[in-house]
Write a protein that holds these residues in place. Sequence first.
Motif, PDB file in Angstrom:
ATOM      1  N   GLY A  90       0.808  -1.209   0.000  1.00  0.00           N
ATOM      2  CA  GLY A  90       0.000   0.000   0.000  1.00  0.00           C
ATOM      3  C   GLY A  90       0.842   1.261   0.000  1.00  0.00           C
ATOM      4  N   LEU A  91       1.871   1.279   0.831  1.00  0.00           N
ATOM      5  CA  LEU A  91       2.736   2.459   0.894  1.00  0.00           C
ATOM      6  C   LEU A  91       3.539   2.620  -0.395  1.00  0.00           C
ATOM      7  N   ASP A  92       4.013   1.511  -0.955  1.00  0.00           N
ATOM      8  CA  ASP A  92       4.777   1.587  -2.198  1.00  0.00           C
ATOM      9  C   ASP A  92       3.900   1.956  -3.389  1.00  0.00           C
ATOM     10  N   ALA A  93       2.594   1.721  -3.277  1.00  0.00           N
ATOM     11  CA  ALA A  93       1.673   2.080  -4.360  1.00  0.00           C
ATOM     12  C   ALA A  93       1.361   3.567  -4.367  1.00  0.00           C
ATOM     13  N   GLY A  94       1.769   4.273  -3.288  1.00  0.00           N
ATOM     14  CA  GLY A  94       1.550   5.710  -3.263  1.00  0.00           C
ATOM     15  C   GLY A  94       0.786   6.231  -2.079  1.00  0.00           C
ATOM     16  N   ALA A  95       0.435   5.359  -1.125  1.00  0.00           N
ATOM     17  CA  ALA A  95      -0.263   5.828   0.071  1.00  0.00           C
ATOM     18  C   ALA A  95       0.693   6.610   0.964  1.00  0.00           C
ATOM     19  N   ASP A  96       0.128   7.548   1.722  1.00  0.00           N
ATOM     20  CA  ASP A  96       0.925   8.366   2.640  1.00  0.00           C
ATOM     21  C   ASP A  96       0.839   7.858   4.075  1.00  0.00           C
ATOM     22  N   ASP A  97      -0.172   7.045   4.368  1.00  0.00           N
ATOM     23  CA  ASP A  97      -0.313   6.454   5.694  1.00  0.00           C
ATOM     24  C   ASP A  97      -1.185   5.216   5.551  1.00  0.00           C
ATOM     25  N   TYR A  98      -1.147   4.349   6.570  1.00  0.00           N
ATOM     26  CA  TYR A  98      -1.826   3.055   6.497  1.00  0.00           C
ATOM     27  C   TYR A  98      -2.358   2.737   7.889  1.00  0.00           C
ATOM     28  N   LEU A  99      -3.674   2.595   8.021  1.00  0.00           N
ATOM     29  CA  LEU A  99      -4.308   2.316   9.305  1.00  0.00           C
ATOM     30  C   LEU A  99      -5.176   1.076   9.151  1.00  0.00           C
ATOM     31  N   THR A 100      -5.003   0.109  10.060  1.00  0.00           N
ATOM     32  CA  THR A 100      -5.745  -1.140   9.955  1.00  0.00           C
ATOM     33  C   THR A 100      -6.985  -1.131  10.841  1.00  0.00           C
ATOM     34  N   LYS A 101      -8.009  -1.853  10.387  1.00  0.00           N
ATOM     35  CA  LYS A 101      -9.239  -2.028  11.149  1.00  0.00           C
ATOM     36  C   LYS A 101      -9.069  -3.212  12.086  1.00  0.00           C
ATOM     37  N   PRO A 102      -9.675  -3.163  13.270  1.00  0.00           N
ATOM     38  CA  PRO A 102     -10.443  -2.051  13.843  1.00  0.00           C
ATOM     39  C   PRO A 102      -9.516  -0.921  14.296  1.00  0.00           C
ATOM     40  N   PHE A 103     -10.083   0.258  14.409  1.00  0.00           N
ATOM     41  CA  PHE A 103      -9.299   1.432  14.769  1.00  0.00           C
ATOM     42  C   PHE A 103     -10.160   2.337  15.646  1.00  0.00           C
ATOM     43  N   ALA A 104      -9.507   3.280  16.305  1.00  0.00           N
ATOM     44  CA  ALA A 104     -10.219   4.262  17.129  1.00  0.00           C
ATOM     45  C   ALA A 104     -10.419   5.533  16.308  1.00  0.00           C
TER      46      ALA A 104
END
Length: 223
Positions: A90-104
């Motif tokens: 995901g980050l190498d595809a161009g994302a700037d941040d990555y947050l996994t579910k579940p999350f607050a």
Amino acid sequence: MRILLVEDDVMLGEGMQDALRGSGFTVDWLTTGLPALTSLKCDEFAAMILDLNLPDIDGITLLRRLRRDGFAVPVLILTARDALDDRVQGLDAGADDYLTKPFALPELAARLRALLRRSQGNAQPTLVHGDIVLYPDAQQVTYRGNPIKLTPHEYKLLQELLSQSGRVLSKEQLHQRLYGWDEGAESNAVEVHIHHLRKKFYSDLIRNIRGVGYIAPRPEPQA
């Protein structure tokens, strides 16, 4: 700050939209990925939240297409895919941040604020403009040390102008950043908010460049 949310889970999408609006963001929400391409061409967004498991296109494929087509909007991936390879992809595809579910939800809002600071080249958690200080995490503002009460839209407008001080923004740009697709507003709403901001701070805080738009001049350096 206007955010494009791409999330197909209706219950989660509604919860995120409400929470982020409560944190001061303007949020437009899509449940499929392909319309995001059109939305980014037609409207201006400060950031995008992207789920990967979409019904019409894989989120990674969509992200790669966005970057290939020259869209520089900061992207925060939000997904249940939590394997290391998925995060790296995901980050190498161009994302700037990555947050996994579940999350607050407070963490999501905080990550968005950090993402926006980085995209604007500002590492500080506050926005300082002369004697005016904005606190984005609390949506509060002080002037010469005194708290100033603003409506949500007044705060958003002030934040937009001060975060880009010295740059002229058109009325249409400001209107887009303040109001989402499902938010009705009078045609003179921007002018009304600017009038109120000038009264609450000082008249020269926001200048009208006739035929072009509005600008918050950079404050004079302290002697």
